[in-house]
Design a protein around this motif. Structure first.
Motif, mmCIF file in Angstrom:
data_model
loop_
_atom_site.group_PDB
_atom_site.id
_atom_site.type_symbol
_atom_site.label_atom_id
_atom_site.label_comp_id
_atom_site.label_asym_id
_atom_site.label_seq_id
_atom_site.Cartn_x
_atom_site.Cartn_y
_atom_site.Cartn_z
ATOM 1 N N ALA A 189 2.237 -119.051 -6.454
ATOM 2 C CA ALA A 189 1.139 -118.086 -6.370
ATOM 3 C C ALA A 189 1.473 -116.975 -5.385
ATOM 4 C CB ALA A 189 -0.150 -118.792 -5.969
ATOM 5 N N VAL A 190 2.060 -117.327 -4.263
ATOM 6 C CA VAL A 190 2.437 -116.313 -3.264
ATOM 7 C C VAL A 190 3.521 -115.399 -3.823
ATOM 8 C CG1 VAL A 190 3.535 -116.010 -1.002
ATOM 9 C CG2 VAL A 190 1.726 -117.700 -1.289
ATOM 10 N N LYS A 191 4.477 -115.963 -4.545
ATOM 11 C CA LYS A 191 5.506 -115.136 -5.168
ATOM 12 C C LYS A 191 4.903 -114.191 -6.190
ATOM 13 C CE LYS A 191 9.546 -118.128 -4.705
ATOM 14 N NZ LYS A 191 10.545 -118.925 -5.429
ATOM 15 N N SER A 192 3.934 -114.667 -6.948
ATOM 16 C CA SER A 192 3.272 -113.812 -7.938
ATOM 17 C C SER A 192 2.538 -112.659 -7.256
ATOM 18 C CB SER A 192 2.295 -114.629 -8.782
ATOM 19 O OG SER A 192 2.972 -115.587 -9.526
ATOM 20 N N ILE A 193 1.877 -112.943 -6.149
ATOM 21 C CA ILE A 193 1.176 -111.887 -5.413
ATOM 22 C C ILE A 193 2.163 -110.847 -4.902
ATOM 23 C CG2 ILE A 193 -0.068 -111.390 -3.271
ATOM 24 C CD1 ILE A 193 -1.702 -113.874 -3.725
ATOM 25 N N PHE A 194 3.257 -111.299 -4.305
ATOM 26 C CA PHE A 194 4.209 -110.342 -3.757
ATOM 27 C C PHE A 194 4.952 -109.564 -4.840
ATOM 28 C CE2 PHE A 194 3.766 -112.884 0.175
ATOM 29 C CZ PHE A 194 3.283 -111.852 0.952
ATOM 30 N N ILE A 195 5.076 -110.134 -6.022
ATOM 31 C CA ILE A 195 5.636 -109.370 -7.140
ATOM 32 C C ILE A 195 4.704 -108.219 -7.491
ATOM 33 C CG2 ILE A 195 6.062 -109.474 -9.628
ATOM 34 C CD1 ILE A 195 7.333 -112.218 -9.142
ATOM 35 N N GLY A 196 3.405 -108.492 -7.532
ATOM 36 C CA GLY A 196 2.426 -107.445 -7.843
ATOM 37 C C GLY A 196 2.348 -106.370 -6.772
ATOM 38 N N VAL A 197 2.276 -106.785 -5.517
ATOM 39 C CA VAL A 197 2.191 -105.814 -4.415
ATOM 40 C C VAL A 197 3.487 -105.024 -4.300
ATOM 41 C CG1 VAL A 197 1.956 -105.582 -1.908
ATOM 42 C CG2 VAL A 197 0.501 -107.175 -3.143
ATOM 43 N N GLY A 198 4.603 -105.722 -4.372
ATOM 44 C CA GLY A 198 5.893 -105.042 -4.268
ATOM 45 C C GLY A 198 6.134 -104.069 -5.399
ATOM 46 N N GLY A 199 5.751 -104.452 -6.597
ATOM 47 C CA GLY A 199 5.915 -103.547 -7.740
ATOM 48 C C GLY A 199 5.081 -102.290 -7.600
ATOM 49 N N SER A 200 3.852 -102.435 -7.111
ATOM 50 C CA SER A 200 2.992 -101.263 -6.909
ATOM 51 C C SER A 200 3.573 -100.332 -5.853
ATOM 52 C CB SER A 200 1.592 -101.700 -6.480
ATOM 53 O OG SER A 200 0.979 -102.448 -7.480
ATOM 54 N N LEU A 201 4.074 -100.916 -4.781
ATOM 55 C CA LEU A 201 4.651 -100.088 -3.716
ATOM 56 C C LEU A 201 5.948 -99.414 -4.153
ATOM 57 C CD1 LEU A 201 3.958 -102.309 -0.598
ATOM 58 C CD2 LEU A 201 2.697 -100.310 -1.401
#
Length: 123
Positions: free
Chosen positions: A5-17
């Motif tokens: 779940a944490v990896k999924s969140i950071f994929i989303g945040v990182g992709g947006s940034l």
């Protein structure tokens, strides 16, 4: 389960940034903030899809979990954009309304991404 779940969140945040930084090379910062919900929408869907892809049968209530994960992704993106923007311009760029928009967009598209993954993997 929590690491996925944490990896999924950071994929989303990182992709947006990453999309925001890429577009900042040829678009003004004010315009990027206007189209940022589109970046968040795409990466929110990726977050939900990735969550279901990795955890498949381990999640009991996929729609609720993906919605909460998407809302968290939108909130973290808000914090990251505001933090980075304060370094660039010295003032906070976003308001509480932007936080609500980011959370709503990311939560909804994360739900849709998870729904797409459930249909794709026949869960």
């Amino acid at each position: 389960m929590t690491i996925a779940a944490v990896k999924s969140i950071f994929i989303g945040v990182g992709g947006s940034l990453i999309l925001a930084v890429f577009c900042s090379t040829f678009i003004a910062m004010d315009k990027i903030l206007l189209i940022m919900p589109l970046f968040i929408a795409f990466n929110g869907a990726m977050t939900g899809y990735r969550l279901v892809e990795v955890l498949k049968n381990q999640i009991k209530n996929i729609p609720v979990f993906s919605l909460v994960l998407g809302i968290g992704c939108g909130a973290l993106t808000f914090v990251a954009v505001n933090f980075a923007g304060s370094f660039i311009q010295g003032v906070l760029l976003l308001h509480i309304y932007d936080l609500l928009i980011y959370m709503a967009v990311s939560g909804f598209t994360s739900y849709l991404g998870a729904k797409l993954a459930v249909r794709y993997f026949n869960l």
